[in-house]
Design a protein around this motif. Structure first.
Motif, PDB file in Angstrom:
ATOM      1  N   ALA A 143       1.019  -1.133   0.089  1.00 61.61           N
ATOM      2  CA  ALA A 143       0.028   0.020   0.018  1.00 61.61           C
ATOM      3  C   ALA A 143       0.814   1.161  -0.049  1.00 61.61           C
ATOM      4  CB  ALA A 143      -1.066  -0.041   1.294  1.00 61.61           C
ATOM      5  N   VAL A 144       0.445   2.124  -1.148  1.00 70.38           N
ATOM      6  CA  VAL A 144       1.547   3.365  -1.089  1.00 70.38           C
ATOM      7  C   VAL A 144       0.537   4.807  -1.060  1.00 70.38           C
ATOM      8  CG1 VAL A 144       3.514   4.258  -2.429  1.00 70.38           C
ATOM      9  CG2 VAL A 144       2.638   1.771  -2.594  1.00 70.38           C
ATOM     10  N   SER A 145       1.332   5.715  -0.221  1.00 72.67           N
ATOM     11  CA  SER A 145       0.445   6.975  -0.425  1.00 72.67           C
ATOM     12  C   SER A 145       1.398   7.790  -0.966  1.00 72.67           C
ATOM     13  CB  SER A 145       0.636   7.412   1.339  1.00 72.67           C
ATOM     14  OG  SER A 145      -0.087   8.605   1.521  1.00 72.67           O
ATOM     15  N   HIS A 146       0.593   8.642  -1.693  1.00 69.65           N
ATOM     16  CA  HIS A 146       1.290   9.757  -2.566  1.00 69.65           C
ATOM     17  C   HIS A 146       1.067  11.213  -2.208  1.00 69.65           C
ATOM     18  CE1 HIS A 146       0.287   6.159  -5.221  1.00 69.65           C
ATOM     19  NE2 HIS A 146       1.777   5.940  -5.131  1.00 69.65           N
ATOM     20  N   LEU A 147       1.861  12.174  -2.853  1.00 71.35           N
ATOM     21  CA  LEU A 147       1.512  13.359  -2.683  1.00 71.35           C
ATOM     22  C   LEU A 147       0.374  13.787  -4.141  1.00 71.35           C
ATOM     23  CD1 LEU A 147       4.546  15.387  -1.798  1.00 71.35           C
ATOM     24  CD2 LEU A 147       2.654  14.662  -0.319  1.00 71.35           C
ATOM     25  N   GLU A 148      -0.558  14.447  -4.095  1.00 72.99           N
ATOM     26  CA  GLU A 148      -1.465  15.014  -5.044  1.00 72.99           C
ATOM     27  C   GLU A 148      -1.975  13.842  -6.176  1.00 72.99           C
ATOM     28  OE1 GLU A 148       0.123  19.154  -6.274  1.00 72.99           O
ATOM     29  OE2 GLU A 148       1.881  18.042  -5.776  1.00 72.99           O
ATOM     30  N   GLU A 149      -2.072  12.498  -5.641  1.00 74.79           N
ATOM     31  CA  GLU A 149      -2.727  11.500  -6.325  1.00 74.79           C
ATOM     32  C   GLU A 149      -3.295  10.423  -5.291  1.00 74.79           C
ATOM     33  OE1 GLU A 149      -0.041   8.741  -8.271  1.00 74.79           O
ATOM     34  OE2 GLU A 149       1.576  10.346  -7.879  1.00 74.79           O
ATOM     35  N   PRO A 150      -4.179   9.787  -5.692  1.00 79.22           N
ATOM     36  CA  PRO A 150      -4.752   8.812  -4.843  1.00 79.22           C
ATOM     37  C   PRO A 150      -3.875   7.507  -4.299  1.00 79.22           C
ATOM     38  CG  PRO A 150      -6.185   9.292  -6.609  1.00 79.22           C
ATOM     39  CD  PRO A 150      -4.999   9.849  -6.837  1.00 79.22           C
ATOM     40  N   VAL A 151      -4.048   7.100  -3.572  1.00 83.71           N
ATOM     41  CA  VAL A 151      -3.147   5.897  -2.887  1.00 83.71           C
ATOM     42  C   VAL A 151      -3.229   4.855  -3.745  1.00 83.71           C
ATOM     43  CG1 VAL A 151      -3.344   6.624  -0.449  1.00 83.71           C
ATOM     44  CG2 VAL A 151      -5.001   4.875  -1.276  1.00 83.71           C
ATOM     45  N   SER A 152      -2.301   4.087  -3.705  1.00 84.43           N
ATOM     46  CA  SER A 152      -2.261   2.468  -4.438  1.00 84.43           C
ATOM     47  C   SER A 152      -2.106   1.353  -3.618  1.00 84.43           C
ATOM     48  CB  SER A 152      -1.087   2.748  -5.667  1.00 84.43           C
ATOM     49  OG  SER A 152      -1.282   3.354  -6.470  1.00 84.43           O
ATOM     50  N   ILE A 153      -2.809   0.455  -4.152  1.00 89.42           N
ATOM     51  CA  ILE A 153      -3.323  -0.957  -3.305  1.00 89.42           C
ATOM     52  C   ILE A 153      -2.691  -1.855  -4.642  1.00 89.42           C
ATOM     53  CG2 ILE A 153      -4.574  -2.458  -2.311  1.00 89.42           C
ATOM     54  CD1 ILE A 153      -4.194   0.167  -0.773  1.00 89.42           C
ATOM     55  N   LEU A 154      -1.559  -2.638  -4.035  1.00 87.75           N
ATOM     56  CA  LEU A 154      -0.892  -3.548  -4.887  1.00 87.75           C
ATOM     57  C   LEU A 154      -0.923  -4.989  -4.459  1.00 87.75           C
ATOM     58  CD1 LEU A 154       2.246  -1.426  -6.002  1.00 87.75           C
ATOM     59  CD2 LEU A 154       0.023  -1.319  -7.117  1.00 87.75           C
ATOM     60  N   SER A 155      -1.208  -5.993  -5.292  1.00 89.16           N
ATOM     61  CA  SER A 155      -1.086  -7.231  -4.868  1.00 89.16           C
ATOM     62  C   SER A 155       0.021  -7.838  -5.204  1.00 89.16           C
ATOM     63  CB  SER A 155      -2.376  -8.121  -5.333  1.00 89.16           C
ATOM     64  OG  SER A 155      -2.437  -8.299  -6.702  1.00 89.16           O
ATOM     65  N   ALA A 156       0.412  -9.005  -4.302  1.00 87.67           N
ATOM     66  CA  ALA A 156       1.811  -9.537  -4.628  1.00 87.67           C
ATOM     67  C   ALA A 156       1.763 -10.581  -5.681  1.00 87.67           C
ATOM     68  CB  ALA A 156       2.271 -10.258  -3.386  1.00 87.67           C
ATOM     69  N   PRO A 157       2.697 -10.880  -6.481  1.00 90.01           N
ATOM     70  CA  PRO A 157       2.907 -11.680  -7.550  1.00 90.01           C
ATOM     71  C   PRO A 157       2.792 -12.975  -7.064  1.00 90.01           C
ATOM     72  CG  PRO A 157       5.012 -10.490  -7.349  1.00 90.01           C
ATOM     73  CD  PRO A 157       4.063 -10.038  -6.391  1.00 90.01           C
ATOM     74  N   ALA A 158       2.396 -13.803  -7.838  1.00 95.14           N
ATOM     75  CA  ALA A 158       2.459 -15.347  -7.501  1.00 95.14           C
ATOM     76  C   ALA A 158       3.977 -15.745  -7.757  1.00 95.14           C
ATOM     77  CB  ALA A 158       1.546 -16.109  -8.326  1.00 95.14           C
ATOM     78  N   PRO A 159       4.573 -16.452  -6.819  1.00 95.96           N
ATOM     79  CA  PRO A 159       5.834 -17.041  -6.856  1.00 95.96           C
ATOM     80  C   PRO A 159       6.038 -18.013  -8.255  1.00 95.96           C
ATOM     81  CG  PRO A 159       4.882 -18.233  -4.982  1.00 95.96           C
ATOM     82  CD  PRO A 159       4.095 -17.212  -5.420  1.00 95.96           C
ATOM     83  N   LYS A 160       7.257 -17.723  -8.880  1.00 96.16           N
ATOM     84  CA  LYS A 160       7.501 -18.632  -9.928  1.00 96.16           C
ATOM     85  C   LYS A 160       7.956 -19.820  -9.794  1.00 96.16           C
ATOM     86  CE  LYS A 160       8.402 -14.525 -12.988  1.00 96.16           C
ATOM     87  NZ  LYS A 160       9.341 -13.958 -13.817  1.00 96.16           N
TER      88      LYS A 160
ATOM     89  N   THR B  78       8.348 -23.241  -7.130  1.00 96.26           N
ATOM     90  CA  THR B  78       7.194 -24.062  -6.252  1.00 96.26           C
ATOM     91  C   THR B  78       7.883 -25.016  -5.258  1.00 96.26           C
ATOM     92  OG1 THR B  78       7.074 -25.923  -7.929  1.00 96.26           O
ATOM     93  CG2 THR B  78       5.570 -24.288  -7.992  1.00 96.26           C
ATOM     94  N   THR B  79       9.477 -24.460  -4.717  1.00 95.04           N
ATOM     95  CA  THR B  79      10.088 -25.492  -4.019  1.00 95.04           C
ATOM     96  C   THR B  79       9.890 -24.971  -2.419  1.00 95.04           C
ATOM     97  OG1 THR B  79      12.154 -23.981  -4.325  1.00 95.04           O
ATOM     98  CG2 THR B  79      11.778 -26.188  -5.717  1.00 95.04           C
ATOM     99  N   ARG B  80       9.624 -23.676  -2.308  1.00 91.01           N
ATOM    100  CA  ARG B  80       9.290 -22.997  -1.185  1.00 91.01           C
ATOM    101  C   ARG B  80       7.748 -22.576  -0.889  1.00 91.01           C
ATOM    102  NH1 ARG B  80      14.781 -21.322   0.746  1.00 91.01           N
ATOM    103  NH2 ARG B  80      13.565 -20.265   2.462  1.00 91.01           N
ATOM    104  N   GLN B  81       7.427 -22.605   0.117  1.00 86.84           N
ATOM    105  CA  GLN B  81       6.091 -22.178   0.381  1.00 86.84           C
ATOM    106  C   GLN B  81       6.076 -20.843   1.528  1.00 86.84           C
ATOM    107  OE1 GLN B  81       4.264 -25.710   1.621  1.00 86.84           O
ATOM    108  NE2 GLN B  81       3.049 -26.016  -0.210  1.00 86.84           N
ATOM    109  N   PRO B  82       5.039 -20.017   1.263  1.00 89.57           N
ATOM    110  CA  PRO B  82       5.262 -18.906   2.365  1.00 89.57           C
ATOM    111  C   PRO B  82       4.558 -19.208   3.639  1.00 89.57           C
ATOM    112  CG  PRO B  82       3.635 -18.550   0.618  1.00 89.57           C
ATOM    113  CD  PRO B  82       4.220 -19.719   0.320  1.00 89.57           C
ATOM    114  N   HIS B  83       4.716 -18.569   4.707  1.00 87.26           N
ATOM    115  CA  HIS B  83       4.367 -18.804   5.944  1.00 87.26           C
ATOM    116  C   HIS B  83       4.287 -17.226   6.692  1.00 87.26           C
ATOM    117  CE1 HIS B  83       4.714 -23.327   6.783  1.00 87.26           C
ATOM    118  NE2 HIS B  83       5.260 -23.000   5.706  1.00 87.26           N
TER     119      HIS B  83
END
Length: 526
Positions: free
Chosen positions: A411-428, A430-435
Motif C-alpha cells: 500500500a502506497v501513499s502519494h502527494l497529489e494523487e490517490p493511494v495505490s493498493i498492489l497485490s503480490a505476484p504469485a511466486p514462479k 514451487t520449491t518453497r511455501q510462504p508462512h
C-alpha cells in the motif's frame, strides 16, 4: 508482477499536502503515510491513511484521515469518521498502531505538526480520542514514530522523531531555478528539533524524556526504526536525519542510550558526509544472520546499505552491493524489505518522489524501485512493470498480506494523487511455501516488538526481525513473513524475546499462519 488493485478495492483516498494554498511551505513536502492493523480482530488486516491538512490563510488546519475495513476478496469499506474517533487537531503525517494497554486490540499514534494524537481501540470497532502527546518544545513537529519497550518493563514506549522549527514566523521565501520564481525551502534553512521518547505505563499514560536519557539535541528526523542491532536483547534506535548526521542509539537495557552513529559507521556516506535521509529499515540483507541497516536518500546520493559486522558495528556496503549502478535521480521515501519472489532472501521496495516542484536535476514524479536480492551478494533493479513502470509522488509505503495467502502486498501513499493498493505476484518457483508468523509477548510487550528470530530449515539459517517503526511515516503488517522448503518437516524457529528469553517453536511444512506465543515454546534459556 505486482497487480494494481486500487479500483477493485474501493479505496479512494488522497493525502492533502496544502500545495494548492500557494505557500511553498516545507510542511508540504513531507507527505503522509499509513498504518496496517486488524483493528476489529476478524483476521483481515485493515488500512488507515493519514489525511494531511491545509495551509489556507496562513493557518495550519487538519484534513480527515481515513480508515478502511478489509471485507475480504480485495474489497474495503470506509468507516465513518465519528466511528473511528479520528478527529485530529493538527496537520497529520504518520499512522502507527501499537497495543499500549496489552488488551489484544491495537491502539493508534498519529504524528504531525503539533504533536502526536493517540487513539484508544475500545475493542468494539470504535476508537476513543486520547490526550495528545505534546513535548512543549516549540512547534513540536513530529514525523516518524517507533513503538517498542525501551526500558524493559514490558510496556510499550513511543519514540517520536521531530523535524525542523518551521512556523509562520520562520517561513522564508526561497527562489527557484530558471523560470521558477519560488520553491519549497531546503531543510538547511531551518534548525532541527530534538526528538522525544515517551515511556508508557501500560494504561495510556506517557512520560516525556529526551536529553536526560542520552538523546542528541536538534536532529532533523524523518525516519526511525527500533531494532536490536547489536543482538543483545535490548531494542536500539536508528534515526534517519535530513542533511545532518543520522543517529544510532545503543540501549543499555534500562532505557538509557549512547549515540554511536559515527563510531559504528552509519552516520552518513562512505566519505563521512551527511545525507538527506528519509526512509529506513533494519533486516538481514546479506544472509549472515546479522542485522543490516538500509536508508533511502536524496538525489545524487547513493541509497545506503550498512552491512552489520556484529556488536553494533557496520560497514558502508552500497557500492559492493551494486547500488551505485542505480541512476542518481531518485528521492527515496517509504522503503520496506520483503521477499517478493519467495526465494529465501529479502528484497527491497522504495517509493520515490521529489520534494522540489521544479528541480533542475530530477523529475517531481518518479518511478518506484524494486531491488531484487541476489543471494545476499548484491541487489539489482528488477524490471517490474505495471505500477513500477509509472511515475508517482511516493511517500508512505507499507507491506501487508491483505488476502492471507502468505505473500506481502503493498500500500502506497502519494502527494497529489490517490493511494495505490498492489497485490503480490504469485511466486514462479514451487520449491518453497510462504508462512506468516504472529508473535505475542507475555513477559515481553504484547506486540513482541524487538524480538529476533532464527529460522532453521534444511537449507540453512535466516535472521528475521520484529521491529518497531521503519519505512517512512508508515507501519507495516505486524506478522513476519518467511518461506520454507515444501518437504522440510523439521523446520523450526528460535525466538529471542525482548529481554533475552529464548524459545524454540516447530513449524509445519504447509502454508499456514502460525501463532507464536511467549512461554508456549521449548525453553532454551537466556
Amino acid at each position: 508482477m505486482f497487480q494494481e488493485r486500487t479500483q477493485q478495492s474501493g479505496i479512494d483516498f488522497a493525502y492533502s499536502n496544502g500545495r494548492a494554498d500557494g505557500e511553498f511551505a516545507i510542511l508540504e513536502s513531507l507527505g503522509g503515510g499509513l498504518g496496517v492493523l486488524d483493528y476489529d480482530r476478524d483476521g483481515l488486516y485493515d488500512l488507515m491513511f493519514a489525511g494531511g491538512g491545509s495551509l489556507a490563510n496562513k493557518t495550519v488546519t487538519s484534513a480527515p484521515s481515513a480508515m478502511y475495513r478489509n471485507l475480504g476478496g480485495w474489497r474495503f469499506e470506509q468507516l465513518p469518521e465519528d466511528c473511528a474517533g479520528r478527529a485530529q487537531a493538527f496537520f497529520t503525517h504518520g499512522i502507527y498502531p501499537g497495543d499500549w494497554d496489552a488488551d489484544g486490540f491495537d491502539d493508534l499514534a498519529i504524528s504531525g505538526y503539533g504533536g502526536v494524537q493517540l487513539l484508544h481501540n475500545n475493542g468494539d470497532g470504535t476508537f476513543t480520542t486520547w490526550p495528545a502527546l505534546i513535548s512543549h518544545q516549540g512547534n513540536d513537529w513530529s514525523s516518524s514514530l517507533a513503538w517498542a519497550d525501551y526500558d524493559g518493563d514490558g510496556q510499550l514506549d513511543l519514540y517520536v522523531a521531530h523535524y525542523v522549527d518551521w512556523s509562520w514566523s520562520k517561513h522564508p521565501v526561497c527562489a527557484g531555478t530558471g523560470d521558477v520564481t519560488r520553491e519549497v525551502c531546503a531543510p538547511r534553512e531551518f534548525t532541527g528539533q530534538t526528538d522525544v521518547l515517551y515511556f508508557g505505563d501500560g494504561q495510556g499514560g506517557f512520560r516525556a524524556v529526551a536529553t536526560e536519557i542520552g538523546l542528541v539535541v536538534e536532529g532533523k528526523g524523518l525516519g526511525v526504526v527500533a531494532a536490536d542491532v547489536n543482538m543483545d536483547s535490548h531494542v536500539d534506535l536508528y534515526v534517519a536525519n535530513d542533511t545532518t548526521d543520522n543517529f544510532l542509539y545503543i540501549n543499555d537495557g534500562t532505557g538509557r542510550f549512547k549515540e554511536a552513529a559515527v563510531l559504528s559507521g552509519v552516520s552518513g556516506d562512505d566519505a563521512g558526509i551527511s545525507t538527506g535521509s528519509m526512509g529506513v529499515c533494519a533486516f538481514d540483507a546479506t544472509g549472515d544472520q546479522l542485522p543490516d541497516i538500509w536508508v533511502a536518500n536524496f538525489q545524487r546520493e547513493l541509497f545506503a546499505l550498512y552491512r552489520g559486522e556484529g556488536s553494533g558495528q557496520f560497514t558502508y556496503a552500497s557500492r559492493q552491493m551494486g547500488l551505485a549502478a542505480i541512476e542518481p535521480t531518485y528521492v527515496g521515501f517509504g522503503t520496506v524489505p520483503i521477499d517478493y519472489d519467495v526465494d529465501g532472501d529479502i528484497d527491497l521496495v522504495v517509493a520515490n518522489g521529489h520534494v522540489s516542484y521544479a528541480s533542475p536535476y530530477a523529475a517531481y514524479r518518479q518511478a518506484p524501485l524494486l531491488f531484487e536480492n541476489l543471494e545476499g551478494k548484491r541487489f539489482r533493479k528488477a524490471a517490474a512493470g505495471g505500477y513500477f513502470a509509472e511515475v508517482h509522488t511516493g511517500r508512505g509505503l507499507a507491506y501487508v498480506d491483505l488476502d492471507n495467502n502468505g505473500l506481502m502486498d503493498l500500500a502506497v501513499s502519494h502527494l497529489e494523487e490517490p493511494v495505490s493498493i498492489l497485490s503480490a505476484p504469485a511466486p514462479k518457483q514451487t520449491t518453497r511455501q510462504p508462512h506468516l508468523l504472529e508473535l505475542v509477548g507475555r513477559r515481553a510487550n504484547r506486540n513482541a516488538i524487538g524480538a529476533t528470530l532464527i529460522l532453521h530449515t534444511k537449507l540453512g539459517q535466516q535472521l528475521l526481525m520484529n521491529n518497531g517503526g521503519g519505512s517512512y511515516l508508515s507501519a507495516s503488517d505486524p506478522r513476519i513473513a518467511c518461506s520454507l522448503p515444501v518437504d522440510d518437516d523439521s523446520a523450526h524457529i528460535v525466538v529471542t524475546w525482548p529481554g533475552g528469553n529464548r524459545e524454540k517453536f516447530s513449524l509445519a511444512a504447509q502454508p499456514l499462519q502460525h501463532l507464536i506465543v511467549e512461554g508456549l515454546g521449548q525453553p532454551l534459556g537466556n
